[in-house]
Motif scaffolding. Structure first.
Motif, PDB file in Angstrom:
ATOM      1  N   LEU A 436     -13.628  -1.321  43.556  1.00  8.38           N
ATOM      2  CA  LEU A 436     -14.482  -0.523  44.442  1.00  8.38           C
ATOM      3  C   LEU A 436     -15.850  -1.162  44.587  1.00  8.38           C
ATOM      4  CD1 LEU A 436     -13.655   3.081  43.123  1.00  8.38           C
ATOM      5  CD2 LEU A 436     -12.623   1.888  45.070  1.00  8.38           C
ATOM      6  N   HIS A 437     -16.364  -1.678  43.492  1.00  9.80           N
ATOM      7  CA  HIS A 437     -17.668  -2.347  43.488  1.00  9.80           C
ATOM      8  C   HIS A 437     -17.628  -3.576  44.401  1.00  9.80           C
ATOM      9  CE1 HIS A 437     -21.232  -3.856  40.801  1.00  9.80           C
ATOM     10  NE2 HIS A 437     -21.407  -4.171  42.067  1.00  9.80           N
ATOM     11  N   GLU A 438     -16.631  -4.414  44.238  1.00  9.38           N
ATOM     12  CA  GLU A 438     -16.533  -5.636  45.030  1.00  9.38           C
ATOM     13  C   GLU A 438     -16.338  -5.341  46.509  1.00  9.38           C
ATOM     14  OE1 GLU A 438     -13.440  -7.884  43.196  1.00  9.38           O
ATOM     15  OE2 GLU A 438     -14.640  -8.366  41.406  1.00  9.38           O
ATOM     16  N   LEU A 439     -15.598  -4.291  46.830  1.00  8.14           N
ATOM     17  CA  LEU A 439     -15.408  -3.932  48.233  1.00  8.14           C
ATOM     18  C   LEU A 439     -16.706  -3.419  48.853  1.00  8.14           C
ATOM     19  CD1 LEU A 439     -11.874  -2.265  48.248  1.00  8.14           C
ATOM     20  CD2 LEU A 439     -12.539  -4.456  49.247  1.00  8.14           C
ATOM     21  N   LEU A 440     -17.520  -2.700  48.086  1.00  7.07           N
ATOM     22  CA  LEU A 440     -18.812  -2.255  48.615  1.00  7.07           C
ATOM     23  C   LEU A 440     -19.730  -3.456  48.833  1.00  7.07           C
ATOM     24  CD1 LEU A 440     -20.461   0.154  49.534  1.00  7.07           C
ATOM     25  CD2 LEU A 440     -21.332   0.383  47.194  1.00  7.07           C
ATOM     26  N   ASN A 441     -19.681  -4.410  47.899  1.00 13.66           N
ATOM     27  CA  ASN A 441     -20.449  -5.639  48.099  1.00 13.66           C
ATOM     28  C   ASN A 441     -20.002  -6.363  49.369  1.00 13.66           C
ATOM     29  OD1 ASN A 441     -21.670  -5.064  45.692  1.00 13.66           O
ATOM     30  ND2 ASN A 441     -20.961  -6.877  44.595  1.00 13.66           N
ATOM     31  N   GLN A 442     -18.694  -6.414  49.572  1.00  9.05           N
ATOM     32  CA  GLN A 442     -18.148  -7.076  50.755  1.00  9.05           C
ATOM     33  C   GLN A 442     -18.577  -6.356  52.029  1.00  9.05           C
ATOM     34  OE1 GLN A 442     -13.837  -7.677  50.649  1.00  9.05           O
ATOM     35  NE2 GLN A 442     -13.713  -7.383  52.863  1.00  9.05           N
ATOM     36  N   TYR A 443     -18.595  -5.021  51.977  1.00 10.36           N
ATOM     37  CA  TYR A 443     -18.898  -4.235  53.176  1.00 10.36           C
ATOM     38  C   TYR A 443     -20.398  -4.168  53.470  1.00 10.36           C
ATOM     39  CZ  TYR A 443     -19.291  -0.188  56.283  1.00 10.36           C
ATOM     40  OH  TYR A 443     -19.607   0.643  57.332  1.00 10.36           O
ATOM     41  N   ALA A 444     -21.193  -3.902  52.435  1.00  8.54           N
ATOM     42  CA  ALA A 444     -22.626  -3.632  52.656  1.00  8.54           C
ATOM     43  C   ALA A 444     -23.547  -4.708  52.108  1.00  8.54           C
ATOM     44  CB  ALA A 444     -22.983  -2.282  52.021  1.00  8.54           C
TER      45      ALA A 444
END
Length: 596
Positions: A436-444
């Motif tokens: 979840l952390h890495e996906l938020l980094n990827q998105y935002a």
């Protein structure tokens, strides 16, 4: 050659058929909440077959010990011979001496209609499978068929996510799917509509009218469409069908529980008595789980353990973010006004950010507490008012903060949820928190994602809600003119009884007052029955020492208390707080709430 091949096929078909575990359930004594259950387990290779009742139920994290409601157990072989039965523990029956087939029967008592237990009476057979059917763990991969012996005199029908075989017989491909398939037997009303080639249906068991069912289903459809918009598509439901199993009856217990292709919705509130609107929150919450939990699934809950408590550190996301969307979806669907939605944030907001629990646990650690709080029971007193924040509420408050913060960057939580769906839900790849952390980094962006997770998930800091709300034309204020005591107090003719452990750091806590103390007077003024406690303490000056006379363990004592300003917040639309939002604020709010 063709004859030999046909013989092989027949043999294979026979073997497959023999590998099906079969159940039957009947309800002759429903008036006394009993069912008689039979099961047949063929082709047993082990000398001893271990059968057990589940200790948990899908979507619940605590232990529930369903074996306590089983009695009259009998075991026989394929020829009707009684078999040896040994109880190695409270949850298990060890059956030996069989001839390759074990047939069992037992009586089940069931009288709680909710998302965990079963209820049998002359209104319905509300069946949560783990609370109802005994199983053999070693045979978990076998197909299961169950025949429901319906009470025709009560006009019962079957509603379930199980696959219909014929008549009143239904099947599951394996034990795991069977355990996840609640079933309602009653004279329910059925409504359905087609969406993207799949059927969404409501099996509504209530004492109301067909017209009420029609009106309620229109609201359910609006919720389904609004939640589909978040993710961009429906999940692919097994057998092309999703079923809402709704029991709105005086003998039910209020609850909701998600399952892979269905959900249980129970309430004592009828549609005619507030349920037409009041029951929709559970519909919204549980259907959102069709994506978030059922398919966007934490690795910690896969596979679900039916023999032990289930612990997950991701419930702040799985349950909490779902809770954030619960009322937001109602607002977007036009079932809740923006004013009601925004003001409705107040209770959760105050509960989370005024709790001393944040000094002990972050959201991950709060999630770990689920086996102790998720419908769990104990008789010893606990201090959870000071140490625990519900992961539903904590996650909801953080989902709100993340959505508003993303929108300040020209992004939004909906698109982040779509990304999580694409990466972990659509293909059903379990996730961990780092995902979840890495996906938020990827998105935002890394700076944004690292800040959110390091500040609010791995730590317990409070987001800058004042700024976040202001962007949406929402006012956040503290009621500093109100007196704060620090515990609930019940006033009677005897005085004021402290009902809960005082909040750590509150005036009552600092004064050394405790739960069950009976206060006689404050500041020399007796506590009178005709006045509410909050009104009583409002007469005193804040910040000044006041003598408290109270009784503890039948002895009168005194202490000194200094009342403080209330830490509670109010949340309102700017226009309701006599402020004028800008055009930019209104546009931001419109995009957030998706309202006109």
């Amino acid at each position: 050659m063709k004859i030999i091949f046909s013989a092989v096929l027949l043999l294979a078909a026979s073997w497959i058929s023999a590998q099906t575990n079969s159940y039957g359930i009947s309800f002759e004594n429903a008036v006394h909440h009993e069912a008689v259950i039979t099961a047949s387990f063929p082709q047993i290779q082990q000398d001893t077959l271990f059968l057990r009742m589940s200790r948990t139920s899908p979507g619940r994290y605590a232990l529930h010990e369903f074996a306590k409601n089983v009695y009259g157990f009998k075991a026989m072989d394929g020829q009707g011979k009684s078999l040896n039965v040994f109880r190695p523990n409270p949850y298990e029956w060890a059956v030996s001496g069989h001839n390759g087939t074990v047939n069992i029967s037992y009586i089940l008592f069931a009288n709680r209609g909710d998302g965990t237990y079963s209820q049998i009476d002359e209104t319905h057979a509300h069946l949560n499978i783990p609370a109802t059917f005994m199983y053999a763990p070693i045979l978990g991969d076998r197909k299961i068929e169950v025949n429901f012996d319906l009470r025709e005199d009560l006009s019962w029908k079957v509603a379930s996510q199980l696959q219909h075989v014929s008549g009143t017989t239904y099947s599951a491909p394996n034990l795991y799917y069977f355990m996840d398939s609640p079933t309602e037997l009653s004279n329910f009303m059925l409504r359905s509509f087609e969406l993207d080639g799949q059927t969404i249906e409501l099996a509504l068991h209530h004492n109301g009218t067909e017209e009420e069912a029609d009106a309620y289903f229109e609201s359910v459809k609006k919720i389904v469409l609004a939640e589909k918009e978040v993710y961009g598509e429906l999940p692919k439901f097994d057998y092309g069908r999703y079923t809402f199993l709704a029991c709105y009856l005086p003998n039910a217990s209020g609850d909701g529980m998600e399952h892979r292709n269905s959900t249980i919705l129970t309430s004592t509130r009828s549609l005619a008595n507030g349920g037409m609107k009041g029951n929709l929150g559970t519909v919204s919450h549980e259907f959102f789980h069709a994506w978030n939990v059922e398919r966007i699934r934490p690795k910690s809950l896969e596979p679900f353990n039916f023999e032990e408590a289930n612990m997950s550190g991701e419930l702040w996301f799985a349950e909490g973010f779902t809770s954030y969307y619960t009322n937001l979806i109602l607002c977007r669907a036009g079932l809740l006004s923006p004013k009601a939605y925004v003001e409705g944030l107040t209770g959760t907001f105050n509960y989370v950010w005024n709790s001393p629990g944040r000094q002990f646990f972050n959201p991950i650690e709060m999630s770990y507490q689920a086996p102790f709080v998720d419908a769990a029971t104990s008789v010893d007193p606990v201090n959870r008012g000071n140490t625990f924040i519900s992961y539903y509420s904590y996650g909801s408050a953080l989902g709100l903060a993340l959505d508003l913060a993303l929108r300040q960057e020209g992004l939004n939580l909906d698109d982040y949820m779509k990304l999580v769906w694409e990466k972990h839900g659509k293909n059903e790849q379990n996730y961990i928190i780092q995902d979840l952390h890495e996906l938020l980094n990827q998105y935002a962006g890394k700076v944004f994602g690292d800040h959110f997770f390091n500040s609010y998930i791995h730590a317990s800091k409070m987001p800058d809600y004042l700024s976040l709300f202001n962007t949406a034309g929402v006012v956040l204020n503290q009621a500093e003119d109100l007196a704060f005591f620090g515990s609930r107090v019940s006033v009677s003719e005897k005085g004021g009884s402290i009902l809960r452990n005082p909040t750590i750091g509150s005036p009552a806590y600092k004064a050394g007052l405790a739960k069950d103390d009976l206060m006689l007077s404050i500041g020399g003024i007796p506590i009178a029955e005709e006045q509410k406690f909050n009104e009583f303490i409002s007469q005193f000056e804040l910040g000044s020492p006041l003598e408290v006379r109270y009784i503890r363990f039948e002895q009168e004592r005194t202490t000194s208390i200094v009342l403080e300003p209330s830490p509670s917040y109010s949340i309102k639309l700017m226009e309701d707080a006599e402020e004028q939002p800008t055009a930019e604020m209104l546009a931001f709010r419109k995009a957030w709430l998706k309202t006109e």
